[in-house]
Design a protein around this motif. Structure first.
Motif, PDB file in Angstrom:
ATOM      1  N   TYR A  35      67.139 -83.553 -57.161  1.00 13.10           N
ATOM      2  CA  TYR A  35      68.422 -82.849 -57.157  1.00 13.10           C
ATOM      3  C   TYR A  35      69.551 -83.868 -57.189  1.00 13.10           C
ATOM      4  O   TYR A  35      69.451 -84.933 -56.595  1.00 13.10           O
ATOM      5  CB  TYR A  35      68.561 -81.972 -55.910  1.00 13.10           C
ATOM      6  N   ARG A  38      76.723 -82.643 -57.068  1.00 15.61           N
ATOM      7  CA  ARG A  38      77.793 -82.229 -57.963  1.00 15.61           C
ATOM      8  C   ARG A  38      79.113 -82.424 -57.225  1.00 15.61           C
ATOM      9  O   ARG A  38      79.169 -82.204 -56.019  1.00 15.61           O
ATOM     10  CB  ARG A  38      77.637 -80.757 -58.346  1.00 15.61           C
ATOM     11  N   THR A  64      72.005 -79.831 -57.138  1.00 18.47           N
ATOM     12  CA  THR A  64      71.462 -79.000 -58.206  1.00 18.47           C
ATOM     13  C   THR A  64      70.467 -79.795 -59.036  1.00 18.47           C
ATOM     14  O   THR A  64      70.565 -81.017 -59.125  1.00 18.47           O
ATOM     15  CB  THR A  64      72.592 -78.428 -59.082  1.00 18.47           C
ATOM     16  N   ASN A  65      69.542 -79.084 -59.646  1.00 16.14           N
ATOM     17  CA  ASN A  65      68.622 -79.751 -60.558  1.00 16.14           C
ATOM     18  C   ASN A  65      68.910 -79.331 -61.991  1.00 16.14           C
ATOM     19  O   ASN A  65      68.069 -79.451 -62.865  1.00 16.14           O
ATOM     20  CB  ASN A  65      67.160 -79.496 -60.178  1.00 16.14           C
ATOM     21  N   ASP A  66      70.138 -78.825 -62.227  1.00  9.06           N
ATOM     22  CA  ASP A  66      70.550 -78.503 -63.601  1.00  9.06           C
ATOM     23  C   ASP A  66      70.669 -79.784 -64.398  1.00  9.06           C
ATOM     24  O   ASP A  66      71.198 -80.765 -63.907  1.00  9.06           O
ATOM     25  CB  ASP A  66      71.937 -77.826 -63.609  1.00  9.06           C
ATOM     26  N   SER A  67      70.244 -79.741 -65.628  1.00  5.86           N
ATOM     27  CA  SER A  67      70.431 -80.917 -66.473  1.00  5.86           C
ATOM     28  C   SER A  67      71.684 -80.778 -67.321  1.00  5.86           C
ATOM     29  O   SER A  67      72.037 -81.659 -68.075  1.00  5.86           O
ATOM     30  CB  SER A  67      69.205 -81.128 -67.368  1.00  5.86           C
ATOM     31  N   SER A  68      72.368 -79.650 -67.179  1.00  8.16           N
ATOM     32  CA  SER A  68      73.575 -79.414 -67.995  1.00  8.16           C
ATOM     33  C   SER A  68      74.756 -80.232 -67.515  1.00  8.16           C
ATOM     34  O   SER A  68      74.893 -80.509 -66.359  1.00  8.16           O
ATOM     35  CB  SER A  68      73.934 -77.939 -67.972  1.00  8.16           C
TER      36      SER A  68
END
Length: 68
Positions: A35, A38, A64-68
């Motif tokens: 993670y 942000r 977060t583990n979003d790659s965006s």
């Protein structure tokens, strides 16, 4: 010494826990493996006494583990 209760946890973040939390103490949170923080990424909370009440400052941190 005035003590704070344990702070609320943050999703996907870990905290090195102590047994006692006292006024003026600063806690450092870090995101768990996989993670990312942000913004804002301060990751700290402080135990404070305000108008006779002992509170934790707001922690404005997201993991977060979003790659965006």
């Amino acid at each position: 010494t005035d003590f704070c209760g344990p702070p609320k946890t943050v999703p996907h973040a870990s905290l090195i826990l102590n047994k006692h939390y006292y006024v003026g103490q600063v806690l450092h949170f870090k995101c768990q493996s996989g993670y990312d923080k942000r913004p804002p990424t301060s990751g700290t909370r402080r135990c404070k006494k305000v108008n006779g009440k002992i509170i934790w400052t707001h922690l404005d941190m997201r993991c977060t583990n979003d790659s965006s």
